[in-house]
Design a protein around this motif. Structure first.
Motif, PDB file in Angstrom:
ATOM      1  N   TRP A  23     -10.511  26.918 -26.447  1.00  0.00           N
ATOM      2  CA  TRP A  23     -11.327  26.742 -27.648  1.00  0.00           C
ATOM      3  C   TRP A  23     -11.734  25.284 -27.826  1.00  0.00           C
ATOM      4  CZ3 TRP A  23     -10.248  23.788 -31.956  1.00  0.00           C
ATOM      5  CH2 TRP A  23      -8.914  23.404 -32.187  1.00  0.00           C
ATOM      6  N   GLN A  24     -10.857  24.363 -27.456  1.00  0.00           N
ATOM      7  CA  GLN A  24     -11.219  22.954 -27.568  1.00  0.00           C
ATOM      8  C   GLN A  24     -12.308  22.581 -26.572  1.00  0.00           C
ATOM      9  OE1 GLN A  24      -7.391  21.018 -27.170  1.00  0.00           O
ATOM     10  NE2 GLN A  24      -7.069  21.029 -29.383  1.00  0.00           N
ATOM     11  N   LYS A  25     -12.272  23.196 -25.408  1.00  0.00           N
ATOM     12  CA  LYS A  25     -13.326  22.955 -24.429  1.00  0.00           C
ATOM     13  C   LYS A  25     -14.664  23.475 -24.930  1.00  0.00           C
ATOM     14  CE  LYS A  25     -14.504  23.835 -19.578  1.00  0.00           C
ATOM     15  NZ  LYS A  25     -14.064  24.497 -18.315  1.00  0.00           N
ATOM     16  N   GLU A  26     -14.645  24.634 -25.570  1.00  0.00           N
ATOM     17  CA  GLU A  26     -15.886  25.182 -26.130  1.00  0.00           C
ATOM     18  C   GLU A  26     -16.454  24.239 -27.195  1.00  0.00           C
ATOM     19  OE1 GLU A  26     -17.441  27.523 -24.883  1.00  0.00           O
ATOM     20  OE2 GLU A  26     -16.132  29.115 -24.130  1.00  0.00           O
ATOM     21  N   LEU A  27     -15.574  23.671 -28.011  1.00  0.00           N
ATOM     22  CA  LEU A  27     -16.032  22.699 -29.003  1.00  0.00           C
ATOM     23  C   LEU A  27     -16.689  21.493 -28.335  1.00  0.00           C
ATOM     24  CD1 LEU A  27     -13.230  22.417 -31.729  1.00  0.00           C
ATOM     25  CD2 LEU A  27     -15.561  23.224 -32.041  1.00  0.00           C
ATOM     26  N   GLY A  28     -16.034  20.994 -27.299  1.00  0.00           N
ATOM     27  CA  GLY A  28     -16.525  19.790 -26.630  1.00  0.00           C
ATOM     28  C   GLY A  28     -17.819  20.006 -25.871  1.00  0.00           C
ATOM     29  N   GLN A  29     -18.083  21.241 -25.466  1.00  0.00           N
ATOM     30  CA  GLN A  29     -19.275  21.522 -24.670  1.00  0.00           C
ATOM     31  C   GLN A  29     -20.392  22.180 -25.484  1.00  0.00           C
ATOM     32  OE1 GLN A  29     -17.838  23.830 -21.334  1.00  0.00           O
ATOM     33  NE2 GLN A  29     -17.130  21.999 -20.251  1.00  0.00           N
ATOM     34  N   ALA A  30     -20.309  22.117 -26.797  1.00  0.00           N
ATOM     35  CA  ALA A  30     -21.336  22.723 -27.646  1.00  0.00           C
ATOM     36  C   ALA A  30     -22.692  22.075 -27.387  1.00  0.00           C
ATOM     37  CB  ALA A  30     -20.957  22.569 -29.113  1.00  0.00           C
ATOM     38  N   VAL A  31     -23.742  22.856 -27.542  1.00  0.00           N
ATOM     39  CA  VAL A  31     -25.111  22.344 -27.469  1.00  0.00           C
ATOM     40  C   VAL A  31     -25.353  21.451 -28.680  1.00  0.00           C
ATOM     41  CG1 VAL A  31     -27.524  23.026 -27.733  1.00  0.00           C
ATOM     42  CG2 VAL A  31     -26.072  24.214 -26.091  1.00  0.00           C
ATOM     43  N   THR A  32     -25.864  20.241 -28.429  1.00  0.00           N
ATOM     44  CA  THR A  32     -25.999  19.270 -29.515  1.00  0.00           C
ATOM     45  C   THR A  32     -27.378  18.614 -29.574  1.00  0.00           C
ATOM     46  OG1 THR A  32     -25.035  17.554 -28.098  1.00  0.00           O
ATOM     47  CG2 THR A  32     -23.529  18.732 -29.575  1.00  0.00           C
ATOM     48  N   THR A  33     -28.348  19.131 -28.828  1.00  0.00           N
ATOM     49  CA  THR A  33     -29.699  18.577 -28.889  1.00  0.00           C
ATOM     50  C   THR A  33     -30.716  19.712 -28.915  1.00  0.00           C
ATOM     51  OG1 THR A  33     -30.045  18.484 -26.484  1.00  0.00           O
ATOM     52  CG2 THR A  33     -28.974  16.567 -27.525  1.00  0.00           C
ATOM     53  N   PRO A  34     -31.889  19.487 -29.524  1.00  0.00           N
ATOM     54  CA  PRO A  34     -32.936  20.512 -29.482  1.00  0.00           C
ATOM     55  C   PRO A  34     -33.355  20.857 -28.059  1.00  0.00           C
ATOM     56  CG  PRO A  34     -33.425  18.891 -31.178  1.00  0.00           C
ATOM     57  CD  PRO A  34     -32.255  18.357 -30.393  1.00  0.00           C
ATOM     58  N   GLU A  35     -33.402  19.866 -27.181  1.00  0.00           N
ATOM     59  CA  GLU A  35     -33.805  20.125 -25.802  1.00  0.00           C
ATOM     60  C   GLU A  35     -32.854  21.093 -25.120  1.00  0.00           C
ATOM     61  OE1 GLU A  35     -35.445  16.267 -27.175  1.00  0.00           O
ATOM     62  OE2 GLU A  35     -33.440  17.161 -27.188  1.00  0.00           O
ATOM     63  N   ALA A  36     -31.550  20.863 -25.300  1.00  0.00           N
ATOM     64  CA  ALA A  36     -30.558  21.743 -24.684  1.00  0.00           C
ATOM     65  C   ALA A  36     -30.608  23.139 -25.298  1.00  0.00           C
ATOM     66  CB  ALA A  36     -29.162  21.143 -24.837  1.00  0.00           C
ATOM     67  N   LEU A  37     -30.872  23.207 -26.595  1.00  0.00           N
ATOM     68  CA  LEU A  37     -30.970  24.509 -27.253  1.00  0.00           C
ATOM     69  C   LEU A  37     -32.152  25.304 -26.699  1.00  0.00           C
ATOM     70  CD1 LEU A  37     -29.687  26.224 -29.544  1.00  0.00           C
ATOM     71  CD2 LEU A  37     -31.412  25.240 -31.075  1.00  0.00           C
ATOM     72  N   CYS A  38     -33.287  24.646 -26.524  1.00  0.00           N
ATOM     73  CA  CYS A  38     -34.466  25.326 -25.976  1.00  0.00           C
ATOM     74  C   CYS A  38     -34.219  25.796 -24.547  1.00  0.00           C
ATOM     75  CB  CYS A  38     -35.675  24.401 -26.033  1.00  0.00           C
ATOM     76  SG  CYS A  38     -36.371  24.192 -27.691  1.00  0.00           S
ATOM     77  N   ARG A  39     -33.577  24.959 -23.738  1.00  0.00           N
ATOM     78  CA  ARG A  39     -33.292  25.361 -22.356  1.00  0.00           C
ATOM     79  C   ARG A  39     -32.337  26.547 -22.327  1.00  0.00           C
ATOM     80  NH1 ARG A  39     -32.816  19.751 -21.508  1.00  0.00           N
ATOM     81  NH2 ARG A  39     -30.543  19.930 -21.516  1.00  0.00           N
ATOM     82  N   ARG A  40     -31.285  26.487 -23.128  1.00  0.00           N
ATOM     83  CA  ARG A  40     -30.272  27.533 -23.086  1.00  0.00           C
ATOM     84  C   ARG A  40     -30.810  28.887 -23.529  1.00  0.00           C
ATOM     85  NH1 ARG A  40     -27.982  31.370 -23.132  1.00  0.00           N
ATOM     86  NH2 ARG A  40     -25.758  31.884 -23.443  1.00  0.00           N
TER      87      ARG A  40
END
Length: 348
Positions: A23-40
């Motif tokens: 769960w901590q890894k999931e927190l650390g790897q969250a999408v945090t930019t609009p660019e990454a959100l659009c790609r994902r």
């Protein structure tokens, strides 16, 4: 005087070595930019320009377990719309303010960092300012967490204030999301609260079991199950699509600790402001052992006016739910009004 003790006995587990990093890894790897959100999510790049102003004001944050429940390429997906910055966030709207509940500027603001005492019998501890997800409509999107969360000697000062007030019989862990904190810290804090003679209940307000259901691991279940306090876990689910098999398993595991599980939702335009969605949400919650608790009329937070469906819409939907559902599955339609001694029902 309750003390936070450093010698809390370690919890013996066999699965925690794999559970905790997940769960901590999931927190650390969250999408945090609009660019990454659009790609994902295969969203058109043409959306990026409109997302930028909102992102600068309130950054994007969404972990993978949440993103997996979103339909790629669909800008109207109800889970996406909860985290998607839109151009409207940059528009000033009369009456929408940065502190709608007056938690910073009003009478409920506490002289002790991290403690909010709005209601006579309950005290709220801002355990952390961290969240697993940034919901665009959050009434604390402008909250100065760096000035109002517990740290260092603040823990003891907050506990002492609770201990000095015998009217307080319930302590609420809030934030941010309190379950973003390590279980060792939460266990010690829960144990210290339990040593206050007049406190009977521990309430935890959290979205993490929904956003990252792997957060409900062995350590969490152990300390929550061990506390002698009555415990209530209030989750935040707005749409039935938020509940997949993993979330259902997490909720049932929390119920297995003896906790009462409640849900509070926010009525959100173009996300859940229709009777069919709200009816399905109540039914799905009950399947998971969760009772609908509150349906919040929208708090007028600056930057999120486009989420507000209006009070008349809220009243009409609640009347429809009363016709369709048994009373115990109809959440109370309420608004929190600064200075009032309780949340205020909206008359139907």
């Amino acid at each position: 005087m309750p003390m936070i003790q450093s010698g809390h006995a370690p919890v013996e587990t066999t699965t925690i070595a794999s559970d905790r990093p997940r769960w901590q890894k999931e927190l650390g790897q969250a999408v945090t930019t609009p660019e990454a959100l659009c790609r994902r999510l295969a969203l058109p790049e043409s959306m990026l320009a409109g997302m930028a102003p909102g992102h600068r004001q309130f950054p994007v944050r969404a972990p993978e377990p949440w993103l997996r429940r979103i339909e790629p390429g669909n800008p109207d997906d109800p889970l996406l719309r909860q985290i998607l910055p839109l151009p409207e966030e940059g528009e000033d709207q009369p009456g929408y303010v940065s502190d709608p509940l007056e938690e910073v500027s009003g009478d409920s603001a506490s002289a002790t960092s991290g403690l909010v005492h709005k209601y006579a019998s309950r005290a709220l501890l801002m355990v952390t300012g961290a969240c697993a997800i940034n919901c665009r409509y959050c009434f604390r999107r402008h909250f100065p967490y760096d000035e109002h969360q517990l740290g260092g000697s603040d823990w003891q000062a907050a506990l002492d204030r609770i201990d000095d007030d015998p009217a307080i019989n319930e302590v609420i862990f809030s934030g941010g999301d309190p379950l973003a904190s390590p279980d060792r810290l939460l266990a010690r804090l829960a144990a210290a609260v339990a040593r206050i003679e007049h406190v009977r209940r521990l309430r935890i307000h959290t979205r993490l079991p929904v956003v990252i259901p792997q957060r409900v691991n062995t350590d969490l279940l152990d300390w929550l199950g061990d506390t002698p306090l009555q415990k209530v876990v209030v989750v935040h689910i707005n749409h039935p699509a938020e509940i997949d098999d993993d979330v259902q398993a997490a909720l049932r595991a929390l119920a297995g600790t003896g906790a009462t599980l409640l849900n509070q939702a926010v009525l959100l335009r173009r996300i859940n402001d229709d009777a069919d969605t709200l009816e399905q949400l109540s039914e799905r919650l009950f399947e998971c052992g969760v009772l609908p608790y509150y349906l919040h009329a929208f708090d007028p937070i600056a930057g999120a006016a486009h989420y507000d469906p209006g009070d008349e819409r809220a009243r009409a939907l609640t009347r429809t739910l009363l016709e369709r559902l048994p009373g115990f599955l109809v959440p109370k339609l309420v608004r929190e009004v600064p200075g009032q001694p309780a949340k205020q029902p909206l008359n139907l």
